[in-house]
Design a protein around this motif. Structure first.
Motif, PDB file in Angstrom:
ATOM      1  N   LEU A 110       0.826  -1.211   0.000  1.00 23.15           N
ATOM      2  CA  LEU A 110       0.000   0.000   0.000  1.00 23.15           C
ATOM      3  C   LEU A 110       0.859   1.260   0.000  1.00 23.15           C
ATOM      4  O   LEU A 110       0.351   2.350  -0.203  1.00 23.15           O
ATOM      5  CB  LEU A 110      -0.948  -0.011   1.199  1.00 23.15           C
ATOM      6  N   GLY A 111       2.155   1.101   0.222  1.00 25.06           N
ATOM      7  CA  GLY A 111       3.061   2.249   0.152  1.00 25.06           C
ATOM      8  C   GLY A 111       3.520   2.532  -1.266  1.00 25.06           C
ATOM      9  O   GLY A 111       4.119   3.574  -1.537  1.00 25.06           O
ATOM     10  N   ASP A 112       3.235   1.632  -2.192  1.00 28.88           N
ATOM     11  CA  ASP A 112       3.623   1.805  -3.587  1.00 28.88           C
ATOM     12  C   ASP A 112       2.568   2.666  -4.277  1.00 28.88           C
ATOM     13  O   ASP A 112       1.524   2.186  -4.710  1.00 28.88           O
ATOM     14  CB  ASP A 112       3.730   0.419  -4.239  1.00 28.88           C
ATOM     15  N   ALA A 113       2.845   3.957  -4.361  1.00 29.01           N
ATOM     16  CA  ALA A 113       1.838   4.917  -4.823  1.00 29.01           C
ATOM     17  C   ALA A 113       1.366   4.606  -6.242  1.00 29.01           C
ATOM     18  O   ALA A 113       0.197   4.811  -6.573  1.00 29.01           O
ATOM     19  CB  ALA A 113       2.376   6.347  -4.738  1.00 29.01           C
ATOM     20  N   GLN A 114       2.262   4.095  -7.076  1.00 28.67           N
ATOM     21  CA  GLN A 114       1.883   3.797  -8.456  1.00 28.67           C
ATOM     22  C   GLN A 114       0.954   2.571  -8.513  1.00 28.67           C
ATOM     23  O   GLN A 114      -0.045   2.564  -9.233  1.00 28.67           O
ATOM     24  CB  GLN A 114       3.143   3.568  -9.298  1.00 28.67           C
ATOM     25  N   PHE A 115       1.282   1.561  -7.707  1.00 30.81           N
ATOM     26  CA  PHE A 115       0.452   0.352  -7.655  1.00 30.81           C
ATOM     27  C   PHE A 115      -0.942   0.689  -7.108  1.00 30.81           C
ATOM     28  O   PHE A 115      -1.961   0.201  -7.610  1.00 30.81           O
ATOM     29  CB  PHE A 115       1.148  -0.701  -6.780  1.00 30.81           C
ATOM     30  N   VAL A 116      -0.959   1.540  -6.098  1.00 29.83           N
ATOM     31  CA  VAL A 116      -2.230   1.985  -5.523  1.00 29.83           C
ATOM     32  C   VAL A 116      -3.072   2.699  -6.583  1.00 29.83           C
ATOM     33  O   VAL A 116      -4.281   2.490  -6.678  1.00 29.83           O
ATOM     34  CB  VAL A 116      -1.966   2.895  -4.301  1.00 29.83           C
ATOM     35  N   ARG A 117      -2.422   3.498  -7.428  1.00 26.52           N
ATOM     36  CA  ARG A 117      -3.173   4.171  -8.495  1.00 26.52           C
ATOM     37  C   ARG A 117      -3.688   3.168  -9.528  1.00 26.52           C
ATOM     38  O   ARG A 117      -4.797   3.296 -10.030  1.00 26.52           O
ATOM     39  CB  ARG A 117      -2.341   5.269  -9.164  1.00 26.52           C
ATOM     40  N   ASP A 118      -2.886   2.163  -9.819  1.00 28.02           N
ATOM     41  CA  ASP A 118      -3.346   1.119 -10.741  1.00 28.02           C
ATOM     42  C   ASP A 118      -4.617   0.461 -10.202  1.00 28.02           C
ATOM     43  O   ASP A 118      -5.554   0.186 -10.955  1.00 28.02           O
ATOM     44  CB  ASP A 118      -2.260   0.044 -10.920  1.00 28.02           C
ATOM     45  N   ILE A 119      -4.630   0.181  -8.917  1.00 28.10           N
ATOM     46  CA  ILE A 119      -5.811  -0.448  -8.313  1.00 28.10           C
ATOM     47  C   ILE A 119      -6.993   0.526  -8.324  1.00 28.10           C
ATOM     48  O   ILE A 119      -8.125   0.137  -8.620  1.00 28.10           O
ATOM     49  CB  ILE A 119      -5.497  -0.930  -6.881  1.00 28.10           C
ATOM     50  N   GLY A 120      -6.725   1.791  -8.045  1.00 32.20           N
ATOM     51  CA  GLY A 120      -7.774   2.803  -8.093  1.00 32.20           C
ATOM     52  C   GLY A 120      -8.423   2.877  -9.469  1.00 32.20           C
ATOM     53  O   GLY A 120      -9.636   3.035  -9.601  1.00 32.20           O
ATOM     54  N   ARG A 121      -7.594   2.733 -10.509  1.00 36.05           N
ATOM     55  CA  ARG A 121      -8.116   2.750 -11.879  1.00 36.05           C
ATOM     56  C   ARG A 121      -9.037   1.545 -12.120  1.00 36.05           C
ATOM     57  O   ARG A 121     -10.067   1.664 -12.781  1.00 36.05           O
ATOM     58  CB  ARG A 121      -6.947   2.740 -12.869  1.00 36.05           C
ATOM     59  N   LEU A 122      -8.680   0.382 -11.545  1.00 32.87           N
ATOM     60  CA  LEU A 122      -9.557  -0.787 -11.674  1.00 32.87           C
ATOM     61  C   LEU A 122     -10.915  -0.507 -11.031  1.00 32.87           C
ATOM     62  O   LEU A 122     -11.961  -0.760 -11.621  1.00 32.87           O
ATOM     63  CB  LEU A 122      -8.941  -2.030 -11.006  1.00 32.87           C
ATOM     64  N   TRP A 123     -10.888   0.022  -9.793  1.00 35.50           N
ATOM     65  CA  TRP A 123     -12.170   0.312  -9.138  1.00 35.50           C
ATOM     66  C   TRP A 123     -12.966   1.358  -9.914  1.00 35.50           C
ATOM     67  O   TRP A 123     -14.188   1.281 -10.007  1.00 35.50           O
ATOM     68  CB  TRP A 123     -11.969   0.769  -7.689  1.00 35.50           C
ATOM     69  N   ALA A 124     -12.267   2.348 -10.475  1.00 34.78           N
ATOM     70  CA  ALA A 124     -12.963   3.381 -11.245  1.00 34.78           C
ATOM     71  C   ALA A 124     -13.619   2.767 -12.485  1.00 34.78           C
ATOM     72  O   ALA A 124     -14.671   3.222 -12.925  1.00 34.78           O
ATOM     73  CB  ALA A 124     -11.995   4.492 -11.640  1.00 34.78           C
ATOM     74  N   THR A 125     -12.987   1.726 -13.028  1.00 34.67           N
ATOM     75  CA  THR A 125     -13.570   1.028 -14.179  1.00 34.67           C
ATOM     76  C   THR A 125     -14.828   0.272 -13.757  1.00 34.67           C
ATOM     77  O   THR A 125     -15.877   0.368 -14.398  1.00 34.67           O
ATOM     78  CB  THR A 125     -12.539   0.028 -14.759  1.00 34.67           C
ATOM     79  N   VAL A 126     -14.702  -0.455 -12.650  1.00 33.48           N
ATOM     80  CA  VAL A 126     -15.819  -1.270 -12.166  1.00 33.48           C
ATOM     81  C   VAL A 126     -17.012  -0.389 -11.776  1.00 33.48           C
ATOM     82  O   VAL A 126     -18.159  -0.715 -12.064  1.00 33.48           O
ATOM     83  CB  VAL A 126     -15.365  -2.125 -10.959  1.00 33.48           C
TER      84      VAL A 126
END
Lengths: 282, 282
Positions: A110-126
């Motif tokens: 969760l400290g990996d800001a880029q990975f967190v954004r990737d996951i955020g993009r998935l939720w935004a898609t869903v």
């Protein structure tokens, strides 16, 4: 007044759209900024839309009429969703995460800001068409995921606190019982966080039996808010699930503390009936 | 293999660069993706760089040599920095923020995910060449600002906790005394948050006398980490400041609880000697 070439216009329009997801921008605003005819702007937007669509990174949605314009909806395609979630599974399987009591250390992930954004993009898609007005999470680890999701949806965030802080002003508090450890707790949300009748999207990092998430749902009831979606990065396979209709990217099926082994599989977003079932057009 | 037109290539390259700030992308990777000659890719990058530069939204930095390539450095220009910070001042001056004890309600401001990203972009501009390896903040309100900053700098985030949680594993804890209220507290950071000798950028939302920030600096000392920058959204004008060299976007000069009046001015990033002193080329 600066003269814009099409190439520069495409670069600048792409930047503007990407930096303001879900925000409606009128054709006139573009036409004025670039001192170009609306027909040229429309051609530019068609190129941008087609490029995003072909790569599965988003769509431009056109709203017609006097108050119309165009807005950028970020998307992750099925393949990217699978790559990100498999990467999450691999990370979660690392036995070094096992802490006393079978808890998992997640702060590096969760400290990996880029990975967190990737996951955020998935939720935004869903949850792109969920109609949510606000993203709600509980401190602390859910916060980055909630902001990443909200920034791709163009929504605000409200943070539920485990203790009520003086800096929140008047709050609504409910008591909770953790479903797995039967531990008592409380959840508070500032009264002025959002207006009654709001539609909320709940985002959190981890869910065992779901006691905290159920507490958040109950708390939303106190605000007469409607929960339109629940997105959990990783959930646990448990006998008794308190929460229905939550979606997850990964599911921890077993934590074997003695043999230091964590078993993880893809969450319910994948496979038959899941959002990313591999049948989406891109 | 798909044939890319220049217009589509410009859109897609712009997207790739914007979504991965500070990450080095090789010309070969672009050339392969677009099935184009490196000379064409270089021309595209020149157009993108020039557009970003003219609008003051960023730069492309070219790294030459075999391991070379190009990376996108997000920037905010002096004008945008001023607009964002003045907007922050106006928001802060709203007397409805005054809570018992002279505390200020900030959750609405910090709940605006887009505004938080705007501020993160400012910090990324200020600390673009700080050499930081990691962004550090303290829970809860600093977290969104830290992630926004980190995502524009391509860095990870470590969160200092006010209580040590079992889900953090082994932690380093120090005791703190709040500079303004003389309240005792503790700050903890998971031992595996980052390696010894890291360079850290501290980001937080609010600072009165600076007891918490000084505590974070002390905690960094325990990790043999070097603090290369301190960015505070809003600080308070106090007689005795514990922390030197912090930068702020806004300064609260007075909170008059009785007459319900908050006085705010631009922080030390502005004006003579400040980073955004109006003399930057864009």
């Amino acid at each position: 007044m600066k003269k814009w070439k099409r190439s520069a216009r495409l670069v600048d329009m792409t930047r503007q759209l990407l930096e303001q997801p879900h925000r409606l921008i009128s054709l006139s605003a573009f036409a004025e900024r670039y001192q170009a005819a609306k027909s040229s702007i429309s051609e530019d937007l068609a190129i941008i839309h087609e490029t995003f669509r072909e790569e599965g990174t988003g769509l431009l949605e056109t709203v017609s009429g006097a108050a119309g314009g165009v807005r950028y909806l970020p998307k992750a395609n099925d393949y990217d969703a699978l790559v990100i979630s498999k990467r999450l599974c691999t990370h979660l399987e690392n036995p070094d995460r096992i802490l006393p009591g079978g808890y998992l250390y997640l702060s590096d992930l969760l400290g990996d800001a880029q990975f967190v954004r990737d996951i955020g993009r998935l939720w935004a898609t869903v949850f792109s068409h969920s109609g949510a007005d606000v993203v709600v999470t509980v401190e602390t680890k859910g916060i980055p995921l909630a902001y990443a999701t909200a920034s791709f949806l163009g929504l605000p965030v409200a943070i539920v606190r485990r203790d009520s802080r003086i800096t929140e002003g008047s709050v609504v508090t409910i008591n909770t019982v953790s479903g797995s450890s039967k531990r008592l707790g409380s959840l508070s949300l500032a009264r002025r966080s959002f207006s009654e009748g709001s539609k909320v999207l709940i985002i959190d990092d981890f869910m065992k039996a779901g006691g905290t998430v159920q507490g958040m749902i109950d708390l939303m009831g106190e605000f007469r808010a409607e929960v339109v979606g629940i997105g959990i990065m990783a959930d646990s396979r448990v006998d008794e699930r308190l929460v229905e209709h939550s979606m997850s990217l990964a599911t921890v099926t077993d934590v074997d503390v003695k043999n230091r082994r964590i078993a993880v599989e893809l969450g319910n977003l994948f496979g038959p009936g899941g959002f990313f079932d591999g049948t989406n057009p891109y």
